[in-house]
Write a protein that holds these residues in place. Sequence first.
Motif, short mmCIF file in Angstrom:
data_model
loop_
_atom_site.label_atom_id
_atom_site.label_comp_id
_atom_site.label_asym_id
_atom_site.label_seq_id
_atom_site.Cartn_x
_atom_site.Cartn_y
_atom_site.Cartn_z
N THR A 84 16.99 0.96 -26.78
CA THR A 84 15.76 0.89 -27.06
C THR A 84 15.23 1.91 -28.17
O THR A 84 14.43 1.70 -29.25
N ALA A 85 16.04 3.15 -28.26
CA ALA A 85 15.98 4.42 -29.49
C ALA A 85 16.39 3.80 -30.83
O ALA A 85 15.27 4.18 -31.92
N VAL A 86 17.03 2.47 -31.28
CA VAL A 86 16.75 2.18 -32.18
C VAL A 86 15.61 1.51 -32.81
O VAL A 86 15.71 2.00 -33.95
N VAL A 87 14.97 0.86 -31.91
CA VAL A 87 13.57 0.66 -32.70
C VAL A 87 12.41 0.95 -32.37
O VAL A 87 11.58 0.02 -32.22
N ALA A 88 12.55 1.78 -31.66
CA ALA A 88 11.59 2.26 -31.01
C ALA A 88 10.50 2.73 -31.75
O ALA A 88 10.61 3.35 -32.42
N ASP A 89 9.39 2.40 -31.92
CA ASP A 89 8.07 2.62 -32.72
C ASP A 89 6.85 3.99 -32.58
O ASP A 89 6.49 3.89 -31.79
N CYS A 90 7.49 4.97 -32.42
CA CYS A 90 6.98 6.27 -31.45
C CYS A 90 5.33 6.38 -31.92
O CYS A 90 4.74 6.75 -30.91
N ALA A 91 5.43 6.18 -32.89
CA ALA A 91 3.96 6.46 -32.87
C ALA A 91 3.17 5.46 -32.25
O ALA A 91 2.05 5.95 -32.00
N LYS A 92 3.58 3.97 -31.98
CA LYS A 92 2.68 3.05 -30.77
C LYS A 92 2.92 3.56 -29.68
O LYS A 92 2.10 2.49 -29.20
N LEU A 93 3.59 4.31 -29.20
CA LEU A 93 4.18 4.45 -27.78
C LEU A 93 2.76 5.08 -27.16
O LEU A 93 3.13 6.46 -27.26
N PRO A 94 2.81 5.15 -25.69
CA PRO A 94 1.99 5.79 -25.09
C PRO A 94 2.75 7.24 -24.61
O PRO A 94 3.22 6.80 -22.78
N LEU A 95 3.61 8.23 -25.37
CA LEU A 95 4.63 8.46 -24.68
C LEU A 95 3.70 10.38 -24.34
O LEU A 95 2.79 10.61 -24.88
N LEU A 107 12.18 4.96 -38.96
CA LEU A 107 12.11 3.51 -38.54
C LEU A 107 12.66 2.83 -39.73
O LEU A 107 12.47 3.47 -40.86
N GLY A 108 14.04 2.12 -39.91
CA GLY A 108 15.05 1.89 -40.98
C GLY A 108 16.35 2.52 -41.33
O GLY A 108 16.62 2.65 -42.25
N GLN A 109 15.90 3.49 -40.52
CA GLN A 109 17.14 4.56 -41.09
C GLN A 109 17.49 5.28 -40.24
O GLN A 109 18.53 6.28 -39.48
N ARG A 110 17.52 4.79 -38.71
CA ARG A 110 18.26 4.59 -37.34
C ARG A 110 19.26 4.75 -37.57
O ARG A 110 20.09 4.34 -38.14
N ASP A 167 26.23 1.15 -37.91
CA ASP A 167 26.09 1.54 -36.86
C ASP A 167 26.48 1.51 -35.93
O ASP A 167 26.69 1.15 -35.04
N ASP A 168 27.93 0.32 -36.38
CA ASP A 168 28.11 -0.04 -34.76
C ASP A 168 29.73 0.63 -34.01
O ASP A 168 29.49 1.87 -35.64
N VAL A 169 30.39 0.85 -32.79
CA VAL A 169 30.87 1.32 -32.58
C VAL A 169 32.03 0.67 -33.74
O VAL A 169 32.51 -0.45 -34.56
N PRO A 170 33.17 1.31 -33.77
CA PRO A 170 33.92 1.95 -35.11
C PRO A 170 35.14 0.42 -35.01
O PRO A 170 35.23 0.84 -33.98
N LEU A 171 35.06 -0.08 -35.59
CA LEU A 171 36.63 -1.70 -35.38
C LEU A 171 37.43 -0.92 -35.62
O LEU A 171 38.17 -1.47 -34.88
#
Length: 756
Positions: free
Chosen positions: A243-254, A267-270, A336-340
């Motif tokens: 969820t951290a990879v895609v979280a748009d924190c500005a739109k979440l009720p944190l 976002l886009g550089q996670r 960003d994957d687990v290293p092969l």
Amino acid sequence: MAVLPATVKRALRTHWLLAIFLVAGLALRVLAAIAYRPSIIYTDSVQYLKNMEELKPDQLNPIGYDFVLRPLVDLGGLTGVVIVQHLAGLGIGIAIYALARRLGVYRWLAALAAAPILLDAYQVQIEQNIMAETTFDVLLVAILWILLGWGKPGWKRAGLAGLLLGAAFAVRTIGLTLIVPVLLYLVVVGSAWRHRRTQLVLRTGAALAGFALVLVAYAGNFHSETGRWAISGAENQVLYGRTAVVADCAKLPLNEGTRLFCPKEPLGQRLGVDKYAHNHYGDPNWPGPLPPGTTKQQLAEEFSGLVIRHQPFDVAWAAFKDFLKGFAPTRTTSPDDVPLERWQFQLTYPNLDDPDTVEASQRWGGMPPHVNHDPAAILRAYQLNGGYTSGLALGIAVLIALAAVAGLGRARKSGLRSAALLPVAGGLILLLGSAAFEFSWRYQLPGLVLFPLAGAIGLRALLGADQGRPAMANYPDKVDSEALEDFRERHGEPAFAPLVVVIAAYNEAGGIGPVLANMPKTCAGLPVDVLVVVDGAEDNTAEIAAAQGAYVCIAPSNRGQGAALRLGYHLAGQGGAQYVATTDADGQYDNDELDALLKPILDGQADFVTGSRRLGEEDADSRLRWLGVRVFAVLASVLTRRKLTDTSFGFRAMRAELACSVTLREPQYQSSELLLGVLASGARVVELPMTMRRRGDGTSKKGPGVVYGANYARVMTTTWLREYVLARGNKFRPAPAPRTAPSARTGLGSGAPPPE
């Protein structure tokens, strides 16, 4: 081979392709066991080893593998563990092959279904690890056998499958998802949901009960050890990473606490799931001071829940994109994957910077961890240069299986739709479940067990039963002997013209008359006889052929064109023919080209001449056959290292002694066996441009195009193996035979009486 029992020899001849894969798979596993001593020890390996005595259920990994690991370590140390795992890998391959054959899958296709688990370098590497994957694979195959191996399962087998499902969950938590495809299979197999509601309730209930028994026992043990009800000690850090990879924190009720878990990267550089789940979450100092009364686990779960509720499509799309990575043509790693490289053979021992690795190796392996360079280099080169199963091939297998499940083609009446459903649904749900949390090539390995088998079952369902027939015994077999005896009773001892045209015919009454009527009576000054071998026909083909003046040899049963032609070659040779030509009984070839066909042999330039529709003219009525001619020409050219353009042209000529010297075992699909056998003998082969017309009468007896092509490829490759790899025979040396002068004979079977 001489010291092997006859039953073993027969088994090797019958299952030769599987045997080759097994030998290659064994060689890879021997190299792995020698290369990495005492085994490969990964981070999770240490956790398994440390927990196999106390069996604490609240650890990151479930404890099922520890029940297998401890006795193996006690008996043979870490080296003993990986040897057993390698043997299990080979056993899985055999079990997949045997199950496929039990379901009616063609032998060559069943062997291909077993090949990935036997030959994939990533599978061999994971077997060399002290990891749970091999045990999990064994349970997968056991479940498949229990449910598919003996017809429709009753409640007892369903209950046993449920117990094995529970065991799979206890080995790898993702095994929990397998209950879905198993229940789906139990609902649809035998159309129980329509007609056998009581049976449906019994077997699905038994499966659920068996699974629940293990699940509840596991949860109860967890409660007794920790005081809380759970089935895993993992803290959902992987879900946080997803969820951290895609979280748009500005739109979440944190709130104050959950805001600490929002990544600093925009976002886009996670970073990848692995980085957030392990590097960040695993850092005891991250994310800093927490609000009073909260814990890291509580806030991470709350943050993940907010992202899932407010961005469900973003989370699902990210997981689905990771799922699709498993079907990539090559094994590559996204940034960003687990290293092969974790799952690749290395030239230096992995994880040596971790003191736990050295300690585990010394304590349970009896030696310091080390690598033997040469076998490691061989394995690495194999792995990095194509020694793995392409995800594209697995994807094709999935599509074939799904097509069969949908009832396309012959699948609707095959009885195999539900059999294809179980492994393909199991594989898809396992990989989707894994991708929902994190993509790793390690998590794709169950696909090697499930998808090739599903594709093989699906292809068998789509194409129908194998059209191939058992290989023939040496000439003359029983049918040959009966046909020859009948021939001599009607014709006496044969005394053929120098050139005999052999025609194999099965129910060709509508087309053979014009073919014989247009056959030249002399060729290049030589008289011509025609020998029609009637292959157990049910019509009056024999009578029509005899009325046209041909010699007729009648086989008492239908065996196939290859069997009929082999009988004709030997009969022609026994009757004194110097040259043999072949043509079909359906009028596809131009008899006027017989002079051109024989000329290179008479001129001493060739021992075998075959026509080629690609060099000449072709009136093609099938795009699939048009393609097949070209594909098999390429395959034959590669195998023989000789440029060939047409391997299945039925209009050919050869020296009679050559026709009788080539080993011919195939009752069908004989063209490539003859051609490759002739080339392997060292005979001089020439291709000439010739004409091929559409069939003059009736329909082709070759069967469905794809089935015919698959069997044709099988015959070509097995002939190549026999004649080029295993053969030890002498090369063909034609006896000097001067061109025979024309005789008073007019050819075309002078004086041949009609069959009685």
